[in-house]
Design a protein around this motif. Structure first.
Motif, mmCIF file in Angstrom:
data_model
loop_
_atom_site.group_PDB
_atom_site.id
_atom_site.type_symbol
_atom_site.label_atom_id
_atom_site.label_comp_id
_atom_site.label_asym_id
_atom_site.label_seq_id
_atom_site.Cartn_x
_atom_site.Cartn_y
_atom_site.Cartn_z
ATOM 1 N N ASN A 81 -0.617 2.482 -9.223
ATOM 2 C CA ASN A 81 0.124 1.397 -8.598
ATOM 3 C C ASN A 81 -0.894 0.512 -7.888
ATOM 4 O O ASN A 81 -1.525 0.967 -6.933
ATOM 5 C CB ASN A 81 1.146 1.927 -7.596
ATOM 6 C CG ASN A 81 2.046 0.843 -7.072
ATOM 7 O OD1 ASN A 81 1.642 -0.300 -6.899
ATOM 8 N ND2 ASN A 81 3.283 1.208 -6.794
ATOM 9 N N TYR A 108 -1.101 3.836 -1.918
ATOM 10 C CA TYR A 108 -1.343 4.599 -3.137
ATOM 11 C C TYR A 108 -2.829 4.917 -3.240
ATOM 12 O O TYR A 108 -3.670 4.160 -2.752
ATOM 13 C CB TYR A 108 -0.857 3.817 -4.358
ATOM 14 C CG TYR A 108 0.647 3.618 -4.330
ATOM 15 C CD1 TYR A 108 1.497 4.591 -4.828
ATOM 16 C CD2 TYR A 108 1.202 2.483 -3.749
ATOM 17 C CE1 TYR A 108 2.872 4.437 -4.766
ATOM 18 C CE2 TYR A 108 2.576 2.316 -3.682
ATOM 19 C CZ TYR A 108 3.403 3.301 -4.191
ATOM 20 O OH TYR A 108 4.770 3.143 -4.117
ATOM 21 N N VAL A 132 0.036 10.316 -2.123
ATOM 22 C CA VAL A 132 0.586 9.016 -1.741
ATOM 23 C C VAL A 132 0.941 9.146 -0.267
ATOM 24 O O VAL A 132 1.489 10.170 0.162
ATOM 25 C CB VAL A 132 1.836 8.667 -2.587
ATOM 26 C CG1 VAL A 132 2.475 7.381 -2.105
ATOM 27 C CG2 VAL A 132 1.488 8.585 -4.068
#
Length: 178
Positions: A81, A108, A132
């Motif tokens: 991401n 991320y 995360v």
């Protein structure tokens, strides 16, 4: 002249039958579909990623990082991401705020950049064990209690040949406000 029409009709009927048979014959497929047909096991993106959230303790009016561990099965990766290309599904954590507990932002991990046979360019991915982080904040008026924040992790898993359909993993992040 009449016999020509009859012959033409026969010829057209034969041509239609021939074309119909050719169009209904299954074409040979040179690639195996990712859907798991032909006695191959189906791979679900959610089955190759194990998600383990750590409990978080926050003081009223304080903030801290909720840690969500991702363990990606060996031989697979998930898209980073942000994803490298718009048509790829990025890994995405969505957290529903609880009464008095809000989400400031999500961080991320730094991705790996790898080359795969199915992609024209290197892709940014996550492999193995990664985390995360979600910055959570407790309001000064938050109730002193354990709050279960509902969350969803969207992933698209791939191996070195193909990417599989994306999926969503439900999880709960426990936040103890003191």
């Amino acid at each position: 002249m009449h016999w020509r029409n009859v012959e033409l009709k026969k010829l057209l009927t034969f041509a239609c039958l021939l074309l119909s048979a050719a169009c209904t014959k299954p074409a040979a497929d040179t690639k195996q579909p990712a859907s798991g047909t032909n006695n191959q096991p189906q791979i679900a993106s959610t089955s190759v990623v194990k998600v383990t959230p750590e409990p978080l303790v926050l003081a009223k009016g304080g903030s801290g990082d909720a840690i969500v561990h991702l363990q990606i099965q060996q031989g697979y990766h998930i898209n980073a991401n942000p994803a490298t290309f718009s048509y790829l599904i990025p890994t995405k954590l969505d957290i529903t705020p609880a009464s008095g507990v809000s989400v400031d932002f999500i961080t991320y991990p730094d991705p790996l950049t790898k080359t795969f046979s199915f992609a024209d360019a290197p892709l940014k991915v996550y492999e193995g064990d990664t985390i995360v982080k979600a910055r959570l904040k407790a309001a000064p008026s938050a109730e002193s209690a354990k709050h279960n924040l509902s969350a969803k992790l969207r992933v698209q898993a791939c191996d070195d040949q193909v990417c599989y359909a994306p999926g969503t993993i439900d999880l709960a992040i426990v936040v103890d406000v003191k």
